[in-house]
Design an enzyme around this catalytic site. Sequence first.
Site, PDB file in Angstrom:
ATOM      1  CG  HIS A  20      -1.889  -1.064   1.372  1.00  0.00           C
ATOM      2  ND1 HIS A  20      -1.960  -1.891   2.467  1.00  0.00           N
ATOM      3  CD2 HIS A  20      -2.874  -1.483   0.537  1.00  0.00           C
ATOM      4  CE1 HIS A  20      -2.951  -2.763   2.306  1.00  0.00           C
ATOM      5  NE2 HIS A  20      -3.514  -2.546   1.144  1.00  0.00           N
ATOM      6  CE  LYS A  44     -11.852  -7.150   2.946  1.00  0.00           C
ATOM      7  NZ  LYS A  44     -10.524  -6.855   2.357  1.00  0.00           N
ATOM      8  NE  ARG A  93      -3.285  -7.261  -4.265  1.00  0.00           N
ATOM      9  CZ  ARG A  93      -3.999  -7.903  -3.378  1.00  0.00           C
ATOM     10  NH1 ARG A  93      -3.431  -8.336  -2.285  1.00  0.00           N
ATOM     11  NH2 ARG A  93      -5.283  -8.121  -3.566  1.00  0.00           N
ATOM     12  CB  SER A 131      -4.155  -6.703   5.087  1.00  0.00           C
ATOM     13  OG  SER A 131      -3.852  -5.482   4.474  1.00  0.00           O
TER      14      SER A 131
HETATM   15  N1  COA Z   1      -0.481  -4.108  -1.442  1.00  0.00           N
HETATM   16  C1  COA Z   1      -0.844  -5.044  -0.595  1.00  0.00           C
HETATM   17  N2  COA Z   1      -2.113  -5.458  -0.429  1.00  0.00           N
HETATM   18  C2  COA Z   1      -3.049  -4.885  -1.205  1.00  0.00           C
HETATM   19  C3  COA Z   1      -2.738  -3.906  -2.134  1.00  0.00           C
HETATM   20  C4  COA Z   1      -1.371  -3.505  -2.246  1.00  0.00           C
HETATM   21  N3  COA Z   1      -0.983  -2.572  -3.119  1.00  0.00           N
HETATM   22  N4  COA Z   1      -3.857  -3.527  -2.751  1.00  0.00           N
HETATM   23  C5  COA Z   1      -4.855  -4.256  -2.238  1.00  0.00           C
HETATM   24  N5  COA Z   1      -4.362  -5.090  -1.290  1.00  0.00           N
HETATM   25  C6  COA Z   1      -5.106  -6.106  -0.540  1.00  0.00           C
HETATM   26  C7  COA Z   1      -5.563  -5.655   0.797  1.00  0.00           C
HETATM   27  O1  COA Z   1      -4.563  -5.837   1.773  1.00  0.00           O
HETATM   28  C8  COA Z   1      -6.748  -6.558   1.028  1.00  0.00           C
HETATM   29  O2  COA Z   1      -6.268  -7.810   1.458  1.00  0.00           O
HETATM   30  P1  COA Z   1      -7.032  -8.645   2.577  1.00  0.00           P
HETATM   31  O3  COA Z   1      -8.357  -8.981   1.982  1.00  0.00           O
HETATM   32  O4  COA Z   1      -6.112  -9.753   2.745  1.00  0.00           O
HETATM   33  O5  COA Z   1      -7.144  -7.740   3.760  1.00  0.00           O
HETATM   34  C9  COA Z   1      -7.354  -6.779  -0.343  1.00  0.00           C
HETATM   35  O6  COA Z   1      -6.326  -6.415  -1.238  1.00  0.00           O
HETATM   36  C10 COA Z   1      -8.601  -5.983  -0.577  1.00  0.00           C
HETATM   37  O7  COA Z   1      -8.366  -4.648  -0.198  1.00  0.00           O
HETATM   38  P2  COA Z   1      -9.393  -3.735   0.590  1.00  0.00           P
HETATM   39  O8  COA Z   1      -8.608  -2.631   1.140  1.00  0.00           O
HETATM   40  O9  COA Z   1     -10.270  -4.474   1.513  1.00  0.00           O
HETATM   41  O10 COA Z   1     -10.130  -3.108  -0.636  1.00  0.00           O
HETATM   42  P3  COA Z   1     -11.358  -3.523  -1.505  1.00  0.00           P
HETATM   43  O11 COA Z   1     -10.852  -3.535  -2.905  1.00  0.00           O
HETATM   44  O12 COA Z   1     -12.087  -4.714  -1.015  1.00  0.00           O
HETATM   45  O13 COA Z   1     -12.286  -2.224  -1.343  1.00  0.00           O
HETATM   46  C11 COA Z   1     -13.183  -0.304  -0.307  1.00  0.00           C
HETATM   47  C12 COA Z   1     -12.469  -1.626  -0.114  1.00  0.00           C
HETATM   48  C13 COA Z   1     -13.164   0.440   0.980  1.00  0.00           C
HETATM   49  C14 COA Z   1     -12.450   0.524  -1.367  1.00  0.00           C
HETATM   50  C15 COA Z   1     -14.617  -0.568  -0.845  1.00  0.00           C
HETATM   51  O14 COA Z   1     -15.201  -1.587  -0.050  1.00  0.00           O
HETATM   52  C16 COA Z   1     -15.475   0.676  -0.792  1.00  0.00           C
HETATM   53  O15 COA Z   1     -15.382   1.510  -1.662  1.00  0.00           O
HETATM   54  N6  COA Z   1     -16.313   0.815   0.274  1.00  0.00           N
HETATM   55  C17 COA Z   1     -17.171   1.971   0.493  1.00  0.00           C
HETATM   56  C18 COA Z   1     -18.624   1.648   0.187  1.00  0.00           C
HETATM   57  C19 COA Z   1     -18.874   1.809  -1.291  1.00  0.00           C
HETATM   58  O16 COA Z   1     -18.739   2.862  -1.873  1.00  0.00           O
HETATM   59  N7  COA Z   1     -19.301   0.698  -1.915  1.00  0.00           N
HETATM   60  C20 COA Z   1     -19.575   0.650  -3.327  1.00  0.00           C
HETATM   61  C21 COA Z   1     -18.381   0.154  -4.077  1.00  0.00           C
HETATM   62  S1  COA Z   1     -18.827  -0.230  -5.745  1.00  0.00           S
END
Ligand code: COA
Length: 161
Positions: A20, A44, A93, A131
């Site tokens: 990140h 989560k 990734r 994570s």
């Molecule tokens: N390096 C390491 N890990 C990474 C990474 C990077 N560059 N990029 C992503 N990851 C990993 C994260 O660690 C996480 O791993 P885990 O599941 O093992 O914890 C995984 O990728 C997913 O990341 P997360 O941060 O949970 O993001 P997400 O893509 O699931 O989205 C939000 C999370 C907050 C962006 C999304 O749920 C959101 O926008 N929520 C707000 C409500 C909303 O608007 N919803 C409508 C969306 S269409």
Amino acid sequence: MPKKRVAIYPGTFDPVTNGHIDIIRRAINICDHLVVSVALNPRKNPLFSIEQRVNFIKKGLKGLKNVDILPFDNLLTDFARKNDAVVIIKGLRAVSDFEYELQMGLMNRNLDQTIETLFMIPSQEYSFLSSSFVKEIAKHGGDINKLVPKAVAQELLKINI
Ligand code: COA
């Protein structure tokens, strides 16, 4: 004076990893201001509180300029608009991330046509990182020092002692 181009980098960051941090550093180079937005995301069931997750990122960035780290608990597009962001940054990734990210990107565009999603590639050494992996490795006493900022490694070590 030209308008500042604000980007938003959202995630759960439970906890922030060096992958990140790598994306954040790259994103800062292509916008005027970056808002790292930390989702409360109770779905989560995060290990760390929202305050801890925000603080870990602050410590990991060591006073880097042009970045705000803010918690949020609403629709990402609403939060982006409130912060004048015109770009959502997401890290890709591997190909396996793409389908879900594409779906989310299209849904976000459906919610707000004025905000673009930009996919960025982390450094190759972090392309396998997540994570959940970090938490699992720490739980079993593995070495996570190269995977996360120091403050995160110290806290995970404390929890697991
Ligand atoms: N390096 C390491 N890990 C990474 C990474 C990077 N560059 N990029 C992503 N990851 C990993 C994260 O660690 C996480 O791993 P885990 O599941 O093992 O914890 C995984 O990728 C997913 O990341 P997360 O941060 O949970 O993001 P997400 O893509 O699931 O989205 C939000 C999370 C907050 C962006 C999304 O749920 C959101 O926008 N929520 C707000 C409500 C909303 O608007 N919803 C409508 C969306 S269409």
